[in-house]
Design a protein around this motif. Structure first.
Motif, short mmCIF file in Angstrom:
data_model
loop_
_atom_site.label_atom_id
_atom_site.label_comp_id
_atom_site.label_asym_id
_atom_site.label_seq_id
_atom_site.Cartn_x
_atom_site.Cartn_y
_atom_site.Cartn_z
N LEU A 1 0.83 -1.20 0.00
CA LEU A 1 0.00 0.00 0.00
C LEU A 1 0.87 1.25 0.00
O LEU A 1 0.62 2.20 -0.77
CB LEU A 1 -0.93 -0.02 1.22
N VAL A 2 1.92 1.28 0.82
CA VAL A 2 2.83 2.43 0.87
C VAL A 2 3.48 2.63 -0.50
O VAL A 2 3.56 3.76 -1.01
CB VAL A 2 3.90 2.24 1.97
N PHE A 3 3.94 1.56 -1.14
CA PHE A 3 4.57 1.68 -2.45
C PHE A 3 3.58 2.16 -3.51
O PHE A 3 3.95 2.95 -4.39
CB PHE A 3 5.22 0.36 -2.87
N SER A 4 2.35 1.70 -3.43
CA SER A 4 1.37 2.18 -4.41
C SER A 4 1.10 3.67 -4.22
O SER A 4 0.96 4.42 -5.21
CB SER A 4 0.08 1.37 -4.34
N TYR A 5 1.04 4.16 -2.98
CA TYR A 5 0.88 5.60 -2.72
C TYR A 5 2.08 6.38 -3.24
O TYR A 5 1.93 7.45 -3.84
CB TYR A 5 0.67 5.88 -1.23
N LEU A 6 3.27 5.85 -3.03
CA LEU A 6 4.47 6.52 -3.53
C LEU A 6 4.45 6.60 -5.06
O LEU A 6 4.82 7.63 -5.65
CB LEU A 6 5.73 5.79 -3.06
N ASP A 7 4.03 5.52 -5.71
CA ASP A 7 3.93 5.52 -7.17
C ASP A 7 2.95 6.58 -7.64
O ASP A 7 3.22 7.31 -8.62
CB ASP A 7 3.50 4.14 -7.69
N GLU A 8 1.81 6.71 -6.97
CA GLU A 8 0.82 7.73 -7.32
C GLU A 8 1.40 9.14 -7.17
O GLU A 8 1.21 10.00 -8.04
CB GLU A 8 -0.44 7.60 -6.45
N LEU A 9 2.11 9.38 -6.09
CA LEU A 9 2.73 10.69 -5.87
C LEU A 9 3.76 11.02 -6.94
O LEU A 9 3.82 12.15 -7.44
CB LEU A 9 3.37 10.76 -4.48
N ILE A 10 4.55 10.02 -7.30
CA ILE A 10 5.57 10.24 -8.34
C ILE A 10 4.89 10.55 -9.67
O ILE A 10 5.31 11.45 -10.41
CB ILE A 10 6.50 9.01 -8.44
N GLU A 11 3.82 9.83 -9.99
CA GLU A 11 3.09 10.09 -11.24
C GLU A 11 2.51 11.50 -11.24
O GLU A 11 2.60 12.22 -12.24
CB GLU A 11 1.95 9.08 -11.42
N LYS A 12 1.91 11.93 -10.15
CA LYS A 12 1.34 13.28 -10.06
C LYS A 12 2.43 14.32 -10.23
O LYS A 12 2.22 15.34 -10.89
CB LYS A 12 0.64 13.48 -8.70
N ARG A 13 3.57 14.09 -9.66
CA ARG A 13 4.68 15.05 -9.75
C ARG A 13 5.17 15.17 -11.18
O ARG A 13 5.52 16.26 -11.63
CB ARG A 13 5.80 14.58 -8.83
N GLU A 14 5.25 14.03 -11.89
CA GLU A 14 5.74 14.06 -13.26
C GLU A 14 4.75 14.74 -14.19
O GLU A 14 5.13 15.38 -15.17
CB GLU A 14 6.01 12.63 -13.74
#
Length: 173
Positions: free
Chosen positions: A148-161
Motif C-alpha cells: 500500500l505504501v509503495f502504491s501511494y508513492l507511485d501515485e505521488l511520483i506520477e502526479k509530480r511528473e
C-alpha cells in the motif's frame, strides 16, 4: 541384583496412537513388566472392574492389521488369533497394581513419566505452532501495508511528473 532400567526411547517406541489416544499394546507391556502376555491378560480379566473403557480397549481386526503393518516389533501378532488389548496411560498404571511385582511398578512409573514428557512436548509444540501462525499473520499484514505504501508513492511520483509549472504568486521584478 539391580534391575536394568529401560531407556525412555524404547518405551517411546512402544507408544502407539490408536483411536486418537496414546496407548501401549499388551504384548509390549508384558515384555516391559517381565511377564507373559497371557499372564498379563489373565490379571486384567480377573480385575476387569479396574479397567474401564478409557483405561484399555481391545483392538479390532483392522486395527490389529494396521499395527502389524506399521510396527516391525509386533509382526508376530499377525499369526495370533486373539485380538490384542491397548492400554492408555491410566491403564498402564493400573496394570502395575494388578500384576503386583516390583519390576511392574518401577516400569509403570517410567512409562507414566514418558507419557508425561510426550504430553509436555506436544503441548510445547502446539504453543510454538500457534506463535508461528501469529507471526505469519503479522507478516502477511505487513506485506499488505508495504504494498500500500509503495502504491501511494507511485501515485505521488506520477502526479509530480504530470504536474504543470505553476505561476508564481507575489511581487515580480
Amino acid at each position: 541384583m539391580k534391575e536394568v532400567i529401560v531407556p525412555n526411547e524404547i518405551i517411546m517406541s512402544k507408544i502407539l496412537f490408536i483411536r486418537n489416544q496414546k496407548v501401549m499394546i499388551d504384548k509390549d507391556l508384558a515384555e516391559l513388566f517381565g511377564v507373559t502376555t497371557k499372564r498379563l491378560n489373565e490379571q486384567v480379566k480377573r480385575n476387569s472392574v479396574r479397567f474401564p473403557e478409557n483405561f484399555m480397549f481391545q483392538l479390532t481386526q483392522f486395527e490389529k492389521e494396521q499395527v502389524v503393518a506399521n510396527c516391525d516389533h509386533l509382526r508376530k501378532l499377525k499369526f495370533s488369533s486373539a485380538l490384542p488389548y491397548a492400554f492408555t496411560e491410566h491403564g498402564t498404571m493400573m496394570l502395575a497394581n494388578v500384576i503386583n511385582s516390583e519390576k511392574a511398578v518401577e516400569t509403570s512409573i517410567r512409562i507414566i513419566e514418558v507419557f508425561v514428557k510426550m504430553r509436555d512436548f506436544m503441548s510445547e509444540n502446539t504453543l510454538i505452532k500457534l506463535e508461528l501462525e501469529q507471526i505469519r499473520k503479522k507478516l502477511v499484514n505487513h506485506d499488505k501495508n508495504i504494498e500500500l505504501v509503495f502504491s501511494y508513492l507511485d501515485e505521488l511520483i506520477e502526479k509530480r511528473e504530470h504536474k504543470t509549472e505553476r505561476t508564481k504568486i507575489g511581487y515580480k521584478n
